[in-house]
Design a protein around this motif. Structure first.
Motif: not given
Length: 765
Positions: A691-695, A700-702, A707-712, A748-757
């Motif tokens: 939630x924090x990263x999306x905001x 906004x919140x995911x 959220x389910x896809x990103x947690x996986x 977490x960096x892998x996931x954050x890299x995705x959000x930044x893209x």
């Protein structure tokens, strides 16, 4: 005679009745003439003595002895006879070109029969105001009128989180902080919205955002261009001047006056001279063997073309060599504009703190400048002196940079240059038979004050902002609108001439232009606030399937537009989200990470990578070298500063995705963000961190599905990195920490890299 006029009037009325609806010249006739006739019968060739650029020229007798048409009588009109002819030797357009369609022939025939009305081109006509009902925002009034006529309705207001993000990106080029986001989402009332707008307009980052727009038009760069591409060590002073005066709210007329004629303003502050560095954004050739006078002429031509496209909204460059092929602008009128700038010379001063030895430095400079002036005068006729002259030009340039002087412009007082029409634009072929050309303006516009015998650049500015000038406000308002909607009201933002586009909302454009001049007194901040306070601006940009057939390009504005932010902003918000962005204002340019392969393209390597916090300054402050543009900027359509550019291209290609995924700047952003996230929320659940990263990144919140896809994805990354600690540390680079589990941080960096893209991250909704 009276009977004859009565019969003629009756015939014209009868023809209008029997031929149906009146032909609209601007949208039906002019496009045919410009597309199919002007190439041969325009301002360049005027084949057979016939031109289609004006009604008067078409009524003049050509080489055949006949006028182009007889108003009210197509059967006796040479134009209609020629376009109807089946004889290929007689038909126009001639053999080898496409014949006019039956519909186009019918349009021209009806137009002539209806008297060949030729209204003034919309952009050259006086600005017309209209009454707007009280209690309705004028923008919403005009837009809704257009929507009603098309059977459409406007969209609902955007979500509060979207509005906050939109305002921050449009007005400051930054993402909203959490406090601003949460405060407005909690109470998205009109009062709070206006308060947020006022807050952003007074932010110091407003000038950075809107200053970058202006620097595109000013063709700003930190180097001179050409192969040598020498560094301008004082260029940043002009950039900072632009940012500062926009933050201060300097009205656009004064903003223009300082740049176009700051050296002529009586008793102006010394720093006003910095504004004249607008004219020094031209490219300057210091390579051996060049002709210094030819290069000076090129710089004057560049200034004329920039001023014309930026303030007049006209493409006059072709008139350097011949009459304009599509607009009624003669070659002599081009050189009348040229004459305003022909006696500007480069000078240099200490415009900030004077050193103790300032007087001796300036005296030394005078000596070099006097030798250069003598050499320049001799070199005009003795081309054997080219190398010596360029050598002195380079010596003076390097002297100014080495001594901390700021270069600016001065009007020449003695030994003033005379201006002549140049045959085919050749500086070696002045047309003395036509006589000296004095500063003046094209006749399609209202005249300059005629009580002055010799006009200067101050008179030019007064003319532009007289209130009677038809294009100054229209052109500027159209560009402001473009920044806030992603597309302009007039698509050809630097060409309001005959070949330019028609405005989608002409009444709205005129109303805004009139209001901005009179009530808002040319205030850019007031104009921006007035636009963003409209319901039209605040609409959702969500796709509406029913609009696809009627208005696929959203020209009627039934919704807002979503578009990718510019190159500099992509970098800024990536660093901002990662907690790296240095928001310090102003100062000399800094050097972001640029590959050696790019730097080595330049004749002289300069810069390298800045260290410490300078590495993370905003994009507007990064060093811009014409021959070695930062690839991060270039791939996202940053202009190359070779010419004024009001509207950037917006491409979409695979290199862009590869850049934001792999480039050093964006990779470092993901590394930094992963460290800061785990430090800030060390014991938080995955859900809370998500939630924090999306905001932070998207405002906004995911959704549950996201959220389910990103947690996986996060779990899969954890599983892999848990057995590859070495790879995890390498992946995290300098942001790996002994205080954190490297496999967890790398996941977490892998996931954050995705959000930044994500497309949503780079997109202004």
């Amino acid at each position: 005679m009276i009977t004859h006029l009565y019969i003629l009037s009756f015939n014209l009325i009868f023809l209008n009745l029997v031929s149906g609806q009146s032909i609209h010249f601007q949208t039906e006739v002019r496009p045919i003439l410009m597309e199919h006739c002007a190439e041969c019968h325009g301002g360049v060739k005027k084949a057979s003595g016939f031109s289609v650029l004006s009604r008067a020229s078409m009524l003049q007798e050509g080489d055949s002895g006949d006028p182009g048409f007889v108003a009210g009588n197509s059967e006796e009109s040479a134009l209609i006879t020629r376009i109807r002819s089946k004889d290929l030797d007689e038909r126009m357009p001639p053999e080898g070109q496409d014949a006019l369609s039956a519909h186009q022939v019918e349009v021209l025939t009806k137009w002539v029969d209806q008297g060949a009305p030729w209204p003034q081109h919309w952009a050259f006509a006086s600005i017309q105001g209209q009454d707007v009902p009280r209690g309705v925002h004028p923008i919403d009034y005009f837009v809704n009128q257009r929507l009603d006529s098309e059977g459409l309705t406007s969209s609902s207001r955007a979500e509060p989180s979207t509005l906050v993000r939109r305002l921050f990106l449009d007005l400051t080029g930054l993402l909203p902080d959490m406090e601003s986001l949460n405060t407005f989402v909690a109470d998205p009332s009109g009062l709070n919205y206006e308060g947020l707008v006022d807050q952003l307009l007074t932010s110091p980052h407003f000038g950075e955002r809107w200053g970058r727009h202006w620097l595109d038009e000013a063709r700003y760069a930190d180097s001179l261009g050409y192969e040598k591409d020498s560094v301008k060590k004082d260029a940043w002073r002009y950039r900072d001047w632009v940012v500062n005066v926009l933050n201060q709210g300097m009205p656009f007329d004064q903003f223009s006056r300082h740049q176009l004629a700051g050296d002529l303003i009586p008793e102006a502050a010394q720093e006003t001279l910095i504004a004249t560095k607008l004219h020094l954004q031209t490219q300057f050739n210091l390579e051996g063997g060049i002709d210094a006078e030819e290069d000076r002429v090129k710089r004057v031509v560049d200034r004329v073309n920039m001023v014309s496209s930026t303030w007049l909204g006209l493409t006059v460059a072709c008139s350097q060599c011949h009459d304009h092929p599509y607009d009624p602008i003669t070659q002599r009128e081009y050189y009348s504009l040229y004459a305003f700038f022909n006696n500007m010379d480069e000078d240099a001063s200490f415009l900030s703190d004077n050193p103790n030895n300032a007087e001796s430095i300036l005296n030394e400079r005078v000596g070099i400048a006097e030798k250069l002036d003598q050499m320049l005068s001799r070199q005009i006729t003795d081309k054997n002196l080219n190398n010596q002259t360029v050598g002195l030009l380079g010596k003076l340039f390097n002297f100014d940079g080495g001594k901390g002087l700021t270069r600016h412009m001065r009007e020449r007082v003695e030994n003033r240059r005379e201006t002549f029409v140049m045959k085919r634009g050749d500086f070696l072929r002045p047309d003395s038979k036509q006589g000296v050309v004095f500063p003046g303006t094209p006749r399609i516009f209202p005249p300059l004050r005629d009580e002055i015998q010799l006009h200067d650049r101050l008179d030019l500015v007064d003319w532009l902002f007289s209130g009677k000038h038809p294009t100054t406000a229209r052109v500027a308002v159209n560009k402001v609108w473009m920044r806030l909607f992603g597309q302009p009201l007039v698509d050809t933002v630097q060409d309001f001439g005959s070949r330019g586009a028609q405005p989608t909302h002409p009444e709205l454009l005129d109303w805004m232009s009139a209001w901005w001049q009179s009530e808002a007194q040319w205030s850019l901040k007031r104009l921006i606030k007035w636009i963003v306070m409209s319901d039209t601006y605040q609409q959702s940009s969500a796709h509406r399937p029913e609009l696809k057939r009627v208005d696929p390009d959203n020209r009627f504005l039934a919704r807002q537009n979503r578009f990718r932010v510019e190159a500099e902003i992509i970098r800024d918000i990536s660093l901002q989200t990662a907690g790296l962005l240095n928001l310090h204002l102003g100062g000399p340019a800094v050097f972001p990470p640029i590959p050696d392969a790019v730097l080595n393209q330049s004749f002289t390597k300069y810069g390298g990578n800045s260290k410490g916090r300078d590495r993370y300054r905003r994009g507007i402050y990064t060093f811009f070298r014409r021959t070695a543009i930062d690839p991060n900027m270039m791939v996202f359509d940053c202009p190359d500063a070779s010419a004024s550019k009001a509207m950037r291209d917006r491409s979409n290609n695979a290199l862009q995705a590869m850049t934001t995924l792999n480039n050093e700047v964006f990779l470092e952003a993901a590394q930094s963000w992963s460290a800061k996230l785990l430090q800030a929320l060390p014991d938080a659940t995955d859900d809370l961190r998500m939630n924090h990263t999306f905001q932070s990144a998207l405002g906004r919140e995911p959704s549950a599905e996201e959220k389910a896809q990103l947690i996986q994805m996060l779990q899969e990354a954890r599983d892999w990195f848990q057995g590859h600690d070495k790879e995890a540390v390498e992946f995290l680079g300098p942001y790996a920490s002994n205080e954190m589990n490297p496999s967890e941080q790398a996941a977490w960096m892998t996931l954050l890299r995705l959000i930044l893209n994500l497309d949503e991250f780079f997109t202004r909704e």
